[in-house]
Design an enzyme around this catalytic site. Structure first.
Site, PDB file in Angstrom:
ATOM      1  CG  ASN A   7      -1.617   0.925   0.768  1.00 24.45           C
ATOM      2  OD1 ASN A   7      -1.427   2.428   1.168  1.00 24.45           O
ATOM      3  ND2 ASN A   7      -2.424   0.828   2.136  1.00 24.45           N
ATOM      4  CD  GLU A  34      -4.622   4.318   1.239  1.00 25.48           C
ATOM      5  OE1 GLU A  34      -5.091   5.362   1.409  1.00 25.48           O
ATOM      6  OE2 GLU A  34      -3.924   3.480   1.964  1.00 25.48           O
ATOM      7  CG  ASP A 147      -5.047  -1.959   3.639  1.00 29.08           C
ATOM      8  OD1 ASP A 147      -5.134  -2.582   4.618  1.00 29.08           O
ATOM      9  OD2 ASP A 147      -5.048  -0.707   3.658  1.00 29.08           O
ATOM     10  CG  ASN A 149      -8.136  -1.251   5.984  1.00 26.80           C
ATOM     11  OD1 ASN A 149      -7.183  -1.196   6.603  1.00 26.80           O
ATOM     12  ND2 ASN A 149      -7.878  -0.325   4.777  1.00 26.80           N
ATOM     13  CG  ASP A 218      -0.735  -4.006   4.120  1.00 26.95           C
ATOM     14  OD1 ASP A 218      -1.110  -3.349   3.328  1.00 26.95           O
ATOM     15  OD2 ASP A 218      -0.764  -3.760   5.679  1.00 26.95           O
ATOM     16  CG  ASP A 247       0.408   5.125   6.199  1.00 30.50           C
ATOM     17  OD1 ASP A 247       0.561   4.318   5.319  1.00 30.50           O
ATOM     18  OD2 ASP A 247      -0.500   5.293   7.012  1.00 30.50           O
ATOM     19  CG  HIS A 248       0.543   0.227   4.712  1.00 30.36           C
ATOM     20  ND1 HIS A 248      -0.214  -0.709   4.706  1.00 30.36           N
ATOM     21  CD2 HIS A 248      -0.374   1.235   4.547  1.00 30.36           C
ATOM     22  CE1 HIS A 248      -2.212  -0.264   4.811  1.00 30.36           C
ATOM     23  NE2 HIS A 248      -1.424   0.427   4.779  1.00 30.36           N
TER      24      HIS A 248
END
Length: 257
Positions: A7, A34, A147, A149, A218, A247-248
């Site tokens: 991501n 993303e 991802d 989530n 993930d 941030d991933h």
């Protein structure tokens, strides 16, 4: 065959990081989420110059998914999850690469929960589960990655007691993931590291990366045809420490031929 998911949290703003990671690690297939770029703004030339064929489904400001393949053809199958023709979010793309069906997904976050966004997340999960059942029934080798989530268990989240009301950790979300896996999928990273703390995401706030206060959201789900071919996998955690990074972290698995 090395397959990765990442991501990127904005493909154009993170392009130097993405290209550096591709050059250093040379995965064969990469699923990106993303993108945060409309279709015409995807950096196709830079990706192809890096040695990758690519298909993508963009969306202005939000979402967006892509599949990259190094020195291999990509045969696109679909660029939306079945079940809701009115869903305009760019969250799923599927292709065949080297005989393997690759589903790349960006599952809705769902916060605040409860609420309409959480309801959408659960409906999307239902559609994914139905489609995943069809993919399993095909008898073909399949990887569904991206991802999700969702933190499936308490092992997948730093201080789980702080997350009980979050859409990524609510019982309904975890149950949906459990039901999906129960169809016959293998959670690849958890198979390789059954008892280890493995994180793939670190928030930008409160020095989460420095404190190793992360989440595992993930995931790689493998069909039975690929379960026995899984030989390695890991999180490229160091990439999270690079300048202007997502941030991933990139996550990857390796399949024997």
């Amino acid at each position: 065959m090395k397959i990765a998911t990442y991501n990127v949290n904005g493909v154009n703003g993170r392009l130097p990081v993405l290209l550096r990671w591709l050059a250093e690690t040379t995965p064969d297939v990469v699923c990106l989420q993303e993108l945060k770029a409309p279709q015409e703004k995807f950096p196709e030339v830079a990706i192809r110059d890096a040695g990758y064929n690519v298909i993508w489904h963009g969306q202005k400001s939000w979402n967006g998914v892509a599949i990259l393949a190094r020195n291999m053809e990509i045969s696109e199958v679909r660029r939306a999850l079945p079940g809701d023709p009115e869903d305009e979010h760019s969250r799923y793309i599927e292709a065949v690469v080297n005989g393997i069906t690759i589903g790349c997904l960006y599952l809705p976050n769902g916060n605040p929960a409860p609420g309409p966004k959480f309801d959408y997340k659960l409906r999307w999960f239902e559609r994914l589960t139905l489609h995943a059942a069809d993919l399993l029934a095909s008898g073909k080798p399949v990887v569904i990655t991206g991802d999700y989530n969702v933190m499936p268990t308490e092992l997948d989240v730093y201080k789980p007691e702080r997350w009980v009301e979050d859409a990524l950790f609510r019982p309904e979300t975890r149950e949906a993931f459990k039901n999906l896996v129960a169809q016959g999928w293998t959670d690849a990273i958890r198979k390789l590291y059954p008892d280890q703390k493995i994180y793939t995401f670190y928030d930008y706030f409160r020095n989460a990366y420095g404190r190793d206060a992360g989440l595992r959201i993930d995931h790689f789900l493998l069909s039975p045809q690929l379960d026995s071919r899984l030989v390695a996998g890991a999180v490229d955690r160091n990439v999270r420490g690079w300048e202007k990074t997502s941030d991933h972290c990139p996550v990857w698995i390796e399949l024997a031929e």
